[in-house]
Design a protein around this motif. Structure first.
Motif, PDB file in Angstrom:
ATOM      1  N   UNK A 188       0.862  -1.168   0.000  1.00 13.32           N
ATOM      2  CA  UNK A 188       0.000   0.000   0.000  1.00 13.32           C
ATOM      3  C   UNK A 188       0.907   1.229   0.000  1.00 13.32           C
ATOM      4  N   UNK A 189       0.813   2.042  -1.034  1.00 10.96           N
ATOM      5  CA  UNK A 189       1.638   3.244  -1.150  1.00 10.96           C
ATOM      6  C   UNK A 189       0.977   4.371  -0.369  1.00 10.96           C
ATOM      7  N   UNK A 190       1.718   4.937   0.581  1.00  7.33           N
ATOM      8  CA  UNK A 190       1.147   5.941   1.486  1.00  7.33           C
ATOM      9  C   UNK A 190       1.993   7.207   1.492  1.00  7.33           C
ATOM     10  N   UNK A 191       1.340   8.303   1.167  1.00  9.68           N
ATOM     11  CA  UNK A 191       1.925   9.638   1.259  1.00  9.68           C
ATOM     12  C   UNK A 191       1.681  10.111   2.683  1.00  9.68           C
ATOM     13  N   UNK A 192       2.741  10.427   3.414  1.00 13.45           N
ATOM     14  CA  UNK A 192       2.601  10.771   4.830  1.00 13.45           C
ATOM     15  C   UNK A 192       2.608  12.273   5.079  1.00 13.45           C
ATOM     16  N   UNK A 193       2.526  13.059   4.006  1.00  7.88           N
ATOM     17  CA  UNK A 193       2.489  14.511   4.143  1.00  7.88           C
ATOM     18  C   UNK A 193       1.101  14.982   4.574  1.00  7.88           C
ATOM     19  N   UNK A 194       0.962  16.273   4.737  1.00  8.10           N
ATOM     20  CA  UNK A 194      -0.330  16.843   5.143  1.00  8.10           C
ATOM     21  C   UNK A 194      -1.370  16.640   4.046  1.00  8.10           C
ATOM     22  N   UNK A 246      -6.774  -1.744   8.264  1.00  8.59           N
ATOM     23  CA  UNK A 246      -5.827  -2.456   7.414  1.00  8.59           C
ATOM     24  C   UNK A 246      -5.443  -3.801   8.025  1.00  8.59           C
ATOM     25  N   UNK A 247      -5.298  -4.774   7.175  1.00  9.95           N
ATOM     26  CA  UNK A 247      -4.901  -6.111   7.603  1.00  9.95           C
ATOM     27  C   UNK A 247      -3.525  -6.049   8.275  1.00  9.95           C
ATOM     28  N   UNK A 248      -3.301  -6.876   9.294  1.00  6.76           N
ATOM     29  CA  UNK A 248      -2.000  -6.889   9.966  1.00  6.76           C
ATOM     30  C   UNK A 248      -0.844  -7.277   9.039  1.00  6.76           C
ATOM     31  N   UNK A 249      -1.139  -7.922   7.917  1.00 10.65           N
ATOM     32  CA  UNK A 249      -0.055  -8.312   7.010  1.00 10.65           C
ATOM     33  C   UNK A 249       0.152  -7.316   5.866  1.00 10.65           C
ATOM     34  N   UNK A 261       9.396   9.068  10.723  1.00  3.81           N
ATOM     35  CA  UNK A 261       8.421   9.096  11.815  1.00  3.81           C
ATOM     36  C   UNK A 261       7.270   8.133  11.525  1.00  3.81           C
ATOM     37  N   UNK A 262       6.818   8.151  10.258  1.00  2.00           N
ATOM     38  CA  UNK A 262       5.743   7.240   9.859  1.00  2.00           C
ATOM     39  C   UNK A 262       6.186   5.792   9.983  1.00  2.00           C
ATOM     40  N   UNK A 263       7.411   5.494   9.556  1.00  4.53           N
ATOM     41  CA  UNK A 263       7.921   4.123   9.632  1.00  4.53           C
ATOM     42  C   UNK A 263       8.020   3.658  11.082  1.00  4.53           C
ATOM     43  N   UNK A 264       8.414   4.553  11.962  1.00  2.00           N
ATOM     44  CA  UNK A 264       8.484   4.211  13.386  1.00  2.00           C
ATOM     45  C   UNK A 264       7.080   3.902  13.917  1.00  2.00           C
ATOM     46  N   UNK A 265       6.129   4.740  13.576  1.00  2.00           N
ATOM     47  CA  UNK A 265       4.753   4.521  14.056  1.00  2.00           C
ATOM     48  C   UNK A 265       4.182   3.218  13.511  1.00  2.00           C
ATOM     49  N   UNK A 266       4.356   2.982  12.204  1.00  2.00           N
ATOM     50  CA  UNK A 266       3.813   1.768  11.600  1.00  2.00           C
ATOM     51  C   UNK A 266       4.445   0.513  12.183  1.00  2.00           C
ATOM     52  N   UNK A 267       5.766   0.502  12.255  1.00  2.00           N
ATOM     53  CA  UNK A 267       6.427  -0.692  12.789  1.00  2.00           C
ATOM     54  C   UNK A 267       6.102  -0.876  14.273  1.00  2.00           C
ATOM     55  N   UNK A 268       5.952   0.226  14.996  1.00  2.00           N
ATOM     56  CA  UNK A 268       5.560   0.142  16.401  1.00  2.00           C
ATOM     57  C   UNK A 268       4.166  -0.433  16.591  1.00  2.00           C
ATOM     58  N   UNK A 269       3.329  -0.281  15.580  1.00  2.00           N
ATOM     59  CA  UNK A 269       1.972  -0.829  15.621  1.00  2.00           C
ATOM     60  C   UNK A 269       1.896  -2.226  15.012  1.00  2.00           C
ATOM     61  N   UNK A 270       3.062  -2.757  14.633  1.00  2.00           N
ATOM     62  CA  UNK A 270       3.114  -4.131  14.150  1.00  2.00           C
ATOM     63  C   UNK A 270       2.970  -4.309  12.642  1.00  2.00           C
ATOM     64  N   UNK A 271       3.084  -3.237  11.880  1.00  2.00           N
ATOM     65  CA  UNK A 271       2.960  -3.319  10.428  1.00  2.00           C
ATOM     66  C   UNK A 271       4.331  -3.347   9.760  1.00  2.00           C
TER      67      UNK A 271
END
Length: 146
Positions: A45-51, A79-82, A99-109
């Motif tokens: 899933x391609x995600x733009x993390x800007x405003x 979103x599915x956990x996988x 910051x987004x990568x930290x949040x996502x990986x911290x949430x198990x993604x």
């Protein structure tokens, strides 16, 4: 006097293999994303993390917008956990993608950074979609606001 290149000893082939292989576990690039899109390859899933305003002004085709500050367990529960998230921001001058990568990986993604972000996408000669694309088609107009 040794050159700046040789000031520190070069890594062994084994160390280099481990280092660069590890980087590819965390990163992809604009060209790989573009070619995956053109081939119809999914799996991410391609995600733009800007405003939202920056996203609306111009973003990479196929991306959705989830600002890094909005990445909460509640928001991502849809979103599915996988799900593999491929995240990008304005460019290499911004750490919003990290910051987004930290949040996502911290949430198990699972997460990979698309290195270069919007700036890299434009450097590759690729186009954006959005409300202000004709005005936002140069690197100087790329905004983060993350």
């Amino acid at each position: 006097m040794p050159s700046l290149i040789n000031e520190f000893p070069v890594a062994t082939c084994t160390e280099a293999l481990a280092h660069f292989s590890s980087r590819l576990r965390f990163e992809t690039d604009c060209s790989d994303v573009y070619h995956s899109q053109q081939a119809g390859e999914g799996g991410y899933l391609l995600v733009d993390v800007r405003s939202p305003a920056s996203f609306a002004a111009g973003h990479i085709p196929g991306a959705i917008n989830i600002p890094s500050r909005a990445m909460t367990a509640e928001r991502l529960a849809a979103f599915s956990p996988d799900t593999l998230f491929v995240v990008y921001c304005a460019g290499p001058h911004c750490n919003g993608v990290h910051r987004a990568a930290v949040r996502l990986s911290g949430l198990g993604y699972a997460v990979k950074e698309m290195i270069g972000g919007v700036t890299g996408w434009l450097d590759e000669g690729l186009t954006l979609v959005g409300e202000d694309v004709p005005h936002n088609a140069s690197k100087s107009a790329v905004s983060c606001s993350c």
